[in-house]
Write an enzyme that holds these catalytic residues in place. Sequence first.
Site, PDB file in Angstrom:
ATOM      1  N   ARG A 100      49.837  25.464  74.601  1.00  0.00           N
ATOM      2  CA  ARG A 100      50.244  26.294  72.900  1.00  0.00           C
ATOM      3  C   ARG A 100      49.482  26.322  72.132  1.00  0.00           C
ATOM      4  O   ARG A 100      49.186  26.945  70.858  1.00  0.00           O
ATOM      5  CB  ARG A 100      51.960  26.142  72.822  1.00  0.00           C
ATOM      6  CG  ARG A 100      52.256  26.913  72.292  1.00  0.00           C
ATOM      7  CD  ARG A 100      52.034  28.934  71.660  1.00  0.00           C
ATOM      8  NE  ARG A 100      51.886  29.431  72.254  1.00  0.00           N
ATOM      9  CZ  ARG A 100      51.614  30.720  73.256  1.00  0.00           C
ATOM     10  NH1 ARG A 100      50.396  30.741  71.830  1.00  0.00           N
ATOM     11  NH2 ARG A 100      51.621  30.232  74.440  1.00  0.00           N
ATOM     12  N   LYS A 135      43.824  35.589  50.119  1.00  0.00           N
ATOM     13  CA  LYS A 135      45.096  36.339  50.289  1.00  0.00           C
ATOM     14  C   LYS A 135      45.213  35.370  51.932  1.00  0.00           C
ATOM     15  O   LYS A 135      45.160  36.448  52.619  1.00  0.00           O
ATOM     16  CB  LYS A 135      45.461  37.682  50.819  1.00  0.00           C
ATOM     17  CG  LYS A 135      45.051  38.186  49.304  1.00  0.00           C
ATOM     18  CD  LYS A 135      45.852  39.702  49.085  1.00  0.00           C
ATOM     19  CE  LYS A 135      45.649  39.923  47.827  1.00  0.00           C
ATOM     20  NZ  LYS A 135      45.531  42.021  48.149  1.00  0.00           N
ATOM     21  N   LYS A 167      40.739  38.202  35.652  1.00  0.00           N
ATOM     22  CA  LYS A 167      41.601  39.508  36.208  1.00  0.00           C
ATOM     23  C   LYS A 167      42.406  39.649  34.933  1.00  0.00           C
ATOM     24  O   LYS A 167      41.804  39.378  33.721  1.00  0.00           O
ATOM     25  CB  LYS A 167      42.240  38.805  36.992  1.00  0.00           C
ATOM     26  CG  LYS A 167      41.332  38.052  38.591  1.00  0.00           C
ATOM     27  CD  LYS A 167      42.478  38.199  39.840  1.00  0.00           C
ATOM     28  CE  LYS A 167      42.809  39.282  40.183  1.00  0.00           C
ATOM     29  NZ  LYS A 167      43.134  39.710  41.324  1.00  0.00           N
ATOM     30  N   GLU A 201      37.693  41.728  36.076  1.00  0.00           N
ATOM     31  CA  GLU A 201      37.935  42.494  36.975  1.00  0.00           C
ATOM     32  C   GLU A 201      37.997  43.678  36.066  1.00  0.00           C
ATOM     33  O   GLU A 201      38.301  43.761  34.785  1.00  0.00           O
ATOM     34  CB  GLU A 201      39.356  42.481  37.586  1.00  0.00           C
ATOM     35  CG  GLU A 201      40.215  43.905  38.028  1.00  0.00           C
ATOM     36  CD  GLU A 201      41.803  43.089  38.143  1.00  0.00           C
ATOM     37  OE1 GLU A 201      42.098  43.131  39.606  1.00  0.00           O
ATOM     38  OE2 GLU A 201      42.310  42.096  37.689  1.00  0.00           O
ATOM     39  N   ASP A 222      38.809  47.894  40.829  1.00  0.00           N
ATOM     40  CA  ASP A 222      39.901  47.945  40.794  1.00  0.00           C
ATOM     41  C   ASP A 222      40.497  49.477  41.265  1.00  0.00           C
ATOM     42  O   ASP A 222      40.438  49.699  39.967  1.00  0.00           O
ATOM     43  CB  ASP A 222      40.928  46.850  39.928  1.00  0.00           C
ATOM     44  CG  ASP A 222      42.481  46.840  41.155  1.00  0.00           C
ATOM     45  OD1 ASP A 222      41.711  46.268  41.819  1.00  0.00           O
ATOM     46  OD2 ASP A 222      43.665  46.862  40.745  1.00  0.00           O
TER      47      ASP A 222
END
Length: 284
Positions: A100, A135, A167, A201, A222
């Site tokens: 596993r 992320k 940002k 950004e 963005d």
Amino acid sequence: MGSLSDEEIKHAVKQALAEDVGTGDVTTLSTVPETAKLKAVMKAREPLVVAGLAFAETAFRELSADVKLQTGSKDGKALKAGQDLLHIEGPARAVLTAERVALNFVQRLSGVATITARYVEAIKGTRARILDTRKTTPGWRRFEKYAVACGGGQNHRIGLYDMVLIKDNHLAALRDELPNAIEVAVKRAREKYPELKVEVEADTLEQVEQAASAGADFILLDNMNPDQLRAAIQLIKGRSQTEASGGVNLSTIRGIAESGVDFISVGALTHSARAVDIGLDFEE
């Protein structure tokens, strides 16, 4: 980012085995004789791009030095359903206990590589390149970014330490510097970390012009649609490289890429990649 070291792979595998095995694999220890041997093959059950084979090999070898392994593929290779990744032969207890953990690593990382390859294919023929983001699964960032590279993507910054990315929330903290917050932020970043690239950004064309005039190496455009992206690129006039971010999926990415941006960052490569279907089939 480069390849993963043997040490970090071994460390991660040991942690995973400790978590799974604990004080012992009670099912295997109570039912399978110590002398039992077996053969198995790790096989793709759907089309996929391989990543993480070294983790699987390490998992089996950690439990027995007598396990024999033969790779049927390699990281970065595209496989069809039914093709082999790894052949395993050795003590049954070791193979059953490691099964596993070995599959978890390969299924997850191959899932990241597979979805990355789909995004790369979707923009083929354009100038744009696919970037990952921060992320990522906590503790797995290097592994998942390695898998992105296996799928043909490119790594963005690895963490908060290797690139300056100014940002909107940073700019919000510079209210007293308005209307020159971007210029001030870029100047301070250059002075503090002259060796690092600086990205800003931008949510509006006004911010795009401010970032380009301030000398940003990259401008993150963005949540802009393709028309807005084209307008921003014309405004920048080559002074900075461009990265599109926000609203990116397999349905929208082609139009974004055709706007002429240099990069497209896709959080879904890591935060939404599913584990692909890989099985360990035991031979009679």
